[in-house]
Scaffold this motif. Structure first.
Motif, PDB file in Angstrom:
ATOM      1  N   TYR A   9       0.832  -1.195   0.000  1.00 23.07           N
ATOM      2  CA  TYR A   9       0.000   0.000   0.000  1.00 23.07           C
ATOM      3  C   TYR A   9       0.873   1.255   0.000  1.00 23.07           C
ATOM      4  O   TYR A   9       1.601   1.506   0.971  1.00 23.07           O
ATOM      5  CB  TYR A   9      -0.939   0.016   1.218  1.00 23.07           C
ATOM      6  CG  TYR A   9      -1.850  -1.184   1.271  1.00 23.07           C
ATOM      7  CD1 TYR A   9      -2.924  -1.306   0.408  1.00 23.07           C
ATOM      8  CD2 TYR A   9      -1.624  -2.213   2.188  1.00 23.07           C
ATOM      9  CE1 TYR A   9      -3.756  -2.416   0.447  1.00 23.07           C
ATOM     10  CE2 TYR A   9      -2.447  -3.321   2.242  1.00 23.07           C
ATOM     11  CZ  TYR A   9      -3.515  -3.413   1.368  1.00 23.07           C
ATOM     12  OH  TYR A   9      -4.334  -4.509   1.411  1.00 23.07           O
ATOM     13  N   ASP A  28      -3.201   0.643  -3.956  1.00 27.79           N
ATOM     14  CA  ASP A  28      -3.009  -0.783  -3.729  1.00 27.79           C
ATOM     15  C   ASP A  28      -2.288  -1.352  -4.949  1.00 27.79           C
ATOM     16  O   ASP A  28      -2.878  -1.484  -6.030  1.00 27.79           O
ATOM     17  CB  ASP A  28      -4.371  -1.464  -3.527  1.00 27.79           C
ATOM     18  CG  ASP A  28      -4.246  -2.934  -3.153  1.00 27.79           C
ATOM     19  OD1 ASP A  28      -3.150  -3.494  -3.326  1.00 27.79           O
ATOM     20  OD2 ASP A  28      -5.249  -3.510  -2.704  1.00 27.79           O
ATOM     21  N   VAL A  35      -7.478   3.117  -2.545  1.00 26.20           N
ATOM     22  CA  VAL A  35      -8.276   2.699  -1.404  1.00 26.20           C
ATOM     23  C   VAL A  35      -8.084   3.717  -0.285  1.00 26.20           C
ATOM     24  O   VAL A  35      -7.200   4.573  -0.343  1.00 26.20           O
ATOM     25  CB  VAL A  35      -7.870   1.290  -0.908  1.00 26.20           C
ATOM     26  CG1 VAL A  35      -8.147   0.237  -1.955  1.00 26.20           C
ATOM     27  CG2 VAL A  35      -6.401   1.267  -0.498  1.00 26.20           C
ATOM     28  N   ALA A  37      -6.945   3.990   3.553  1.00 27.19           N
ATOM     29  CA  ALA A  37      -6.162   3.199   4.506  1.00 27.19           C
ATOM     30  C   ALA A  37      -6.153   3.899   5.851  1.00 27.19           C
ATOM     31  O   ALA A  37      -5.781   5.064   5.952  1.00 27.19           O
ATOM     32  CB  ALA A  37      -4.726   3.012   4.002  1.00 27.19           C
ATOM     33  N   THR A  80      -7.644  -1.399   5.142  1.00 27.36           N
ATOM     34  CA  THR A  80      -8.115  -0.623   4.004  1.00 27.36           C
ATOM     35  C   THR A  80      -9.605  -0.824   3.797  1.00 27.36           C
ATOM     36  O   THR A  80     -10.185  -1.846   4.190  1.00 27.36           O
ATOM     37  CB  THR A  80      -7.367  -1.015   2.723  1.00 27.36           C
ATOM     38  OG1 THR A  80      -7.687  -2.372   2.374  1.00 27.36           O
ATOM     39  CG2 THR A  80      -5.863  -0.887   2.913  1.00 27.36           C
TER      40      THR A  80
END
Length: 457
Positions: A9, A28, A35, A37, A80
């Protein structure tokens, strides 16, 4: 490029903060998509246990934003979720103020739909509030709501993590039984849903304490100004101080809401159309819609600072402003020359609070030694105050592209006295000569005896 967490990530820019961690937009590298996180700021036992509980939730519902995956890197952990770019209900109220009743009913129906699935899994959310209800950036289309932040959620029957005489949640959204120390239950979530509905209809945080006192002293009050009577009857069923007089299930409240919507007047031509804007902003330099932009001469590791760690990625510097033609944000109305509304991520109000009334002489609770929290990352020169505050999120300083281990190949062994080491004789498999020779002799004797016996016959 940004920092890479657990080799997967890549943290792009911070988009919010909570009570125990920061929320980042991240890329990602495995699934090739952006995403959200959530990175923990602390590593004490209670925080880690809450993290384990939250990331373990796998609730699939279009109106629930539950964790999708998690990773750990040294003493830091993250999980996430889908990236939701429309901000929270607090952003919508900041843009428009009180919302139309039919629009509020649509949001409540989605919220109760998601909450019914959460409750069906035996989970009590315990922190329903506008900041934890996120919106997809649908513009003027049909709104899409997502219930998020299960940081203090728990399944019924699980041990509580708070100490005696403490209650966990956000002030102003506690149900009365929570303040009395009752075990978490589904009706407490429904009470918070009623307060969120009042917030959307009135454009300000309701006075829950005064409302509870009025219910207790005078019974159900009349509908507040701007709240249609059929809708108020549903909200009054959510706001009853006695949990036994309240709606017991989200499904029951949703059915009553559906019946109330049929009695509401239709929207007029002069009613303002609500638009849900993109609150995250553009991607910072070095990132595009398809992920990190690779330079023409190949990938490069991020520059190292004096301390030997990678610099934290810069948050977006572009403030948000409504894009509608002639649109004056609700927070900036009332006079010329005022600045447009700029929503800023704020620290969550969720926490542990003393139950009232406190004991007369409370004994001090023993405090367990906690590990020292990692220091904040260096703030970037020229960044606005919000960016400097958000830059304090603790993240792993792992440059992207660096392999986790070094490739190793053994060299040829050499004898100091010769150019090449002579090969060592390889012993063939089988028994040793000391065992094989006697066995062979015995076998020959037996063979000879057998032949002699045959000739005698």
């Amino acid at each position: 490029m940004g920092e890479v967490f657990a080799g997967r990530y890549e943290l792009v820019d911070p988009i919010g903060r909570g009570g125990v961690g920061a929320v980042w937009r991240a890329w990602d590298h495995r699934r090739r998509r952006y995403v959200a996180a959530k990175v923990l700021q602390q590593s004490d036992a209670h925080t880690l246990l809450r993290f384990v509980r939250e990331q373990a939730l796998r609730i699939e519902h279009p109106h629930v934003l539950a964790p999708a995956s998690w990773a750990a890197d040294d003493d830091k952990v993250l999980f996430t979720m889908d990236l939701v770019s429309g901000g929270s209900l607090a952003h919508v109220i900041g843009d428009y103020g009180p919302l139309p009743p039919r629009f509020v009913c649509l949001l409540l129906d989605q919220l109760l739909s998601g909450l019914s699935t959460v409750h069906a899994e035996g989970v009590v959310h315990r922190d329903i509030k506008p900041a934890n209800i996120l919106m997809e950036a649908t513009g003027t289309g049909r709104p899409h709501l997502r219930l998020s932040d299960f940081g203090i959620a728990m399944r019924k029957g699980e041990p509580r993590l708070t100490e005696t005489n403490y209650v966990v949640g956000t002030p102003g959204y506690f149900a009365p039984e929570q303040m009395m120390g009752a075990e978490p239950d589904f009706p407490a979530d429904l009470f918070a849903v009623g307060l969120v509905a009042l917030y959307l209809l009135q454009g300000r945080k309701p006075d829950a304490k005064a409302l509870i006192e009025y219910f207790a002293a005078h019974g159900t009050p009349g509908a507040p100004q701007g709240v249609p009577e059929p809708l108020w009857q549903v909200l009054a069923g959510l706001l009853q101080p006695d949990p036994h007089a309240r709606f017991r299930t989200a499904t029951g409240a949703r059915k009553a809401l559906t019946a109330a919507v049929e009695m509401l007047p239709d929207a007029g031509p002069d009613d303002e159309q609500v638009e849900v804007f993109d609150q995250i902003g553009p991607l910072p330099a070095g990132f595009g819609p398809d992920g990190p932009e690779t330079p023409a001469d190949g990938p490069q590791a991020p520059a190292q600072d004096v301390g030997g760690t990678s610099p934290s990625p810069q948050p977006s510097q572009t403030p948000y402003a409504p894009q509608g033609p002639g649109r004056q944000p609700y927070a900036s109305q009332g006079g010329a020359g005022q600045q447009p509304y700029v929503p800023t991520p704020s620290m969550s109000e969720t926490g542990s609070f003393h139950l009232a009334p406190p004991p007369a002489h409370p004994a001090p609770l023993p405090q367990a030694a906690q590990p020292q929290a990692p220091g904040p990352l260096p703030a970037h020169a020229g960044a606005p105050p919000v960016a400097q505050d958000l830059a304090h999120a603790t993240t792993a300083a792992v440059p992207y592209g660096a392999p986790p281990t070094r490739a190793y190949t053994a060299g040829h062994l050499q004898d100091p006295g010769s150019a090449v080491l002579q090969p060592t004789p390889v012993r063939r498999p089988g028994p040793s000569p000391k065992v094989a020779v006697p066995v062979l002799v015995v076998a020959l004797i037996c063979f000879a005896v057998g032949i002699w016996a045959l000739t005698q016959a």
